[in-house]
Design a protein around this motif. Structure first.
Motif, PDB file in Angstrom:
ATOM      1  N   UNK A  52      23.364  14.625  28.926  1.00  0.00           N
ATOM      2  CA  UNK A  52      22.699  15.696  28.185  1.00  0.00           C
ATOM      3  C   UNK A  52      21.509  16.193  29.001  1.00  0.00           C
ATOM      4  N   UNK A  53      21.532  17.457  29.386  1.00  0.00           N
ATOM      5  CA  UNK A  53      20.489  18.013  30.253  1.00  0.00           C
ATOM      6  C   UNK A  53      19.099  17.932  29.609  1.00  0.00           C
ATOM      7  N   UNK A  54      19.017  18.146  28.295  1.00  0.00           N
ATOM      8  CA  UNK A  54      17.724  18.083  27.609  1.00  0.00           C
ATOM      9  C   UNK A  54      17.182  16.665  27.596  1.00  0.00           C
ATOM     10  N   UNK A  55      18.080  15.697  27.429  1.00  0.00           N
ATOM     11  CA  UNK A  55      17.652  14.292  27.471  1.00  0.00           C
ATOM     12  C   UNK A  55      17.175  13.916  28.876  1.00  0.00           C
ATOM     13  N   UNK A  56      17.891  14.393  29.870  1.00  0.00           N
ATOM     14  CA  UNK A  56      17.488  14.127  31.248  1.00  0.00           C
ATOM     15  C   UNK A  56      16.093  14.696  31.515  1.00  0.00           C
ATOM     16  N   UNK A  57      15.858  15.909  31.013  1.00  0.00           N
ATOM     17  CA  UNK A  57      14.558  16.551  31.210  1.00  0.00           C
ATOM     18  C   UNK A  57      13.440  15.763  30.534  1.00  0.00           C
ATOM     19  N   UNK A  58      13.690  15.277  29.324  1.00  0.00           N
ATOM     20  CA  UNK A  58      12.675  14.498  28.617  1.00  0.00           C
ATOM     21  C   UNK A  58      12.447  13.155  29.313  1.00  0.00           C
ATOM     22  N   UNK A  59      13.516  12.510  29.737  1.00  0.00           N
ATOM     23  CA  UNK A  59      13.380  11.236  30.454  1.00  0.00           C
ATOM     24  C   UNK A  59      12.628  11.420  31.765  1.00  0.00           C
ATOM     25  N   UNK A  60      12.840  12.551  32.429  1.00  0.00           N
ATOM     26  CA  UNK A  60      12.118  12.841  33.670  1.00  0.00           C
ATOM     27  C   UNK A  60      10.625  12.995  33.401  1.00  0.00           C
ATOM     28  N   UNK A  61      10.290  13.583  32.262  1.00  0.00           N
ATOM     29  CA  UNK A  61       8.881  13.702  31.866  1.00  0.00           C
ATOM     30  C   UNK A  61       8.277  12.328  31.622  1.00  0.00           C
ATOM     31  N   UNK A  62       9.010  11.473  30.932  1.00  0.00           N
ATOM     32  CA  UNK A  62       8.542  10.102  30.724  1.00  0.00           C
ATOM     33  C   UNK A  62       8.270   9.430  32.075  1.00  0.00           C
ATOM     34  N   UNK A  63       9.192   9.591  33.006  1.00  0.00           N
ATOM     35  CA  UNK A  63       9.053   8.956  34.318  1.00  0.00           C
ATOM     36  C   UNK A  63       7.840   9.497  35.072  1.00  0.00           C
ATOM     37  N   UNK A  64       7.648  10.806  35.023  1.00  0.00           N
ATOM     38  CA  UNK A  64       6.498  11.388  35.730  1.00  0.00           C
ATOM     39  C   UNK A  64       5.186  10.872  35.159  1.00  0.00           C
ATOM     40  N   UNK A  65       5.126  10.746  33.839  1.00  0.00           N
ATOM     41  CA  UNK A  65       3.914  10.210  33.226  1.00  0.00           C
ATOM     42  C   UNK A  65       3.687   8.753  33.629  1.00  0.00           C
ATOM     43  N   UNK A  66       4.748   7.973  33.648  1.00  0.00           N
ATOM     44  CA  UNK A  66       4.630   6.554  34.015  1.00  0.00           C
ATOM     45  C   UNK A  66       4.162   6.395  35.461  1.00  0.00           C
ATOM     46  N   UNK A  67       4.665   7.233  36.348  1.00  0.00           N
ATOM     47  CA  UNK A  67       4.230   7.180  37.748  1.00  0.00           C
ATOM     48  C   UNK A  67       2.769   7.583  37.859  1.00  0.00           C
ATOM     49  N   UNK A  68       2.379   8.616  37.127  1.00  0.00           N
ATOM     50  CA  UNK A  68       1.000   9.096  37.188  1.00  0.00           C
ATOM     51  C   UNK A  68       0.024   8.047  36.645  1.00  0.00           C
ATOM     52  N   UNK A  69       0.427   7.358  35.586  1.00  0.00           N
ATOM     53  CA  UNK A  69      -0.452   6.372  34.939  1.00  0.00           C
ATOM     54  C   UNK A  69      -0.396   5.003  35.604  1.00  0.00           C
ATOM     55  N   UNK A  70       0.708   4.724  36.270  1.00  0.00           N
ATOM     56  CA  UNK A  70       0.945   3.369  36.751  1.00  0.00           C
ATOM     57  C   UNK A  70       0.102   3.002  37.957  1.00  0.00           C
ATOM     58  N   UNK A  71      -0.239   1.738  38.059  1.00  0.00           N
ATOM     59  CA  UNK A  71      -0.945   1.208  39.218  1.00  0.00           C
ATOM     60  C   UNK A  71      -0.241  -0.062  39.677  1.00  0.00           C
ATOM     61  N   UNK A  72      -0.391  -0.371  40.939  1.00  0.00           N
ATOM     62  CA  UNK A  72       0.221  -1.582  41.478  1.00  0.00           C
ATOM     63  C   UNK A  72      -0.706  -2.774  41.270  1.00  0.00           C
ATOM     64  N   UNK A  73      -0.118  -3.921  40.965  1.00  0.00           N
ATOM     65  CA  UNK A  73      -0.896  -5.149  40.859  1.00  0.00           C
ATOM     66  C   UNK A  73      -1.462  -5.435  39.489  1.00  0.00           C
ATOM     67  N   UNK A  74      -1.158  -4.615  38.497  1.00  0.00           N
ATOM     68  CA  UNK A  74      -1.641  -4.839  37.138  1.00  0.00           C
ATOM     69  C   UNK A  74      -0.493  -5.171  36.208  1.00  0.00           C
ATOM     70  N   UNK A  75      -0.810  -5.911  35.155  1.00  0.00           N
ATOM     71  CA  UNK A  75       0.203  -6.247  34.154  1.00  0.00           C
ATOM     72  C   UNK A  75       0.586  -4.996  33.371  1.00  0.00           C
ATOM     73  N   UNK A  76       1.875  -4.665  33.406  1.00  0.00           N
ATOM     74  CA  UNK A  76       2.384  -3.487  32.697  1.00  0.00           C
ATOM     75  C   UNK A  76       3.446  -3.884  31.681  1.00  0.00           C
ATOM     76  N   UNK A  77       3.305  -5.070  31.107  1.00  0.00           N
ATOM     77  CA  UNK A  77       4.319  -5.566  30.184  1.00  0.00           C
ATOM     78  C   UNK A  77       4.527  -4.615  29.009  1.00  0.00           C
TER      79      UNK A  77
END
Length: 251
Positions: free
Chosen positions: A87-112
């Motif tokens: 589903x193209x709309x689902x892919x687009x929303x999942x891509x947004x989730x991924x972009x936010x996670x990359x932007x917020x994420x840091x290496x070496x910290x607990x992200x449980x």
């Protein structure tokens, strides 16, 4: 060798046949792993594609400057979220989730908890168990809560009153003000929250994951909640998420 379970957020081509993958893990935060021949090898194709939750085994090499590079040795898919890819709309929303996670994420910290939120969100998107617009709001607001930006929602920041009709949310101070304490709300850009909106905001920020995704709201309150979460993000992140704009074009 190090073995972790992680969610592949992004694939980055490298050379003619290799790639790097950006992975969200509970123990190491957001890391990058180099996959030799990853663009041609069928052995790792499914487990290293974007949106795959996989077991990844890699070796680490440190250069003279102390910088660590990771090289994939083997991988095994755990969950592929296959229906999202149909589903193209689902892919687009999942891509947004991924972009936010990359932007917020840091290496070496607990992200449980961040990983738990991401996997739950993709599961409910994959299985059509929640309105995508409501799921988007839940993900946006709870993600910021999990990375340390949870607002003061217990009561008024001034007098500690639990609720009033309405309560006002101050995006700059990241807190609530009751009707008695609040002054010049319109000029200060505060958002009025009636009892239903106040409950929704508190619920998303504070409830446990066993209950977080199991609720429905009217279209009127969904519109209000969407305005609230997007403004909350804009206040804390001075970043334009291109995937969000693309998702809105798909609606």
């Amino acid at each position: 060798m190090t073995t972790v379970k992680g969610l592949v957020l992004k694939e980055i081509d490298s050379g003619e046949s290799s790639k790097s993958i950006c992975v969200l893990t509970a123990e190491l935060g957001v890391i990058y792993i180099y996959v030799r021949g990853g663009r041609k090898s069928g052995k790792t194709a499914s487990s290293t594609q974007a949106l795959s939750y996989s077991t990844l085994c890699f070796e680490e090499k440190r250069n003279a400057k102390g910088q660590v590079s990771r090289y994939l040795n083997s991988s095994e898919p755990v969950k592929l979220f296959y229906n999202i890819r149909l589903d193209a709309k689902k892919v687009a929303l999942a891509a947004y989730f991924s972009e936010m996670l990359i932007y917020c994420g840091t290496e070496g910290e607990d992200h449980t908890e961040v990983l738990r939120l991401a996997l739950n969100s993709l599961h409910f998107l994959n299985e059509d168990k929640m309105d995508p617009e409501l799921l988007k709001c839940v993900f946006e607001f709870r993600l910021l809560c999990e990375i340390g930006l949870r607002p003061g929602l217990v009561g008024c920041a001034n007098c500690f009153s639990y609720e009033s009709e309405p309560m006002y949310f101050d995006f700059d101070r990241n807190c609530l003000e009751c009707a008695d304490c609040c002054q010049d709300a319109e000029n200060r850009g505060l958002m009025a929250l009636d009892k239903t909106m106040l409950y929704l905001v508190r619920f998303i920020a504070l409830t446990d994951y066993e209950r977080l995704f199991y609720f429905k709201i009217s279209d009127r309150y969904l519109e209000k909640l969407n305005f609230f979460t997007e403004r909350f993000i804009a206040c804390h992140f001075k970043h334009r998420f291109s995937t969000l704009e693309f998702y809105k074009m798909m609606k």
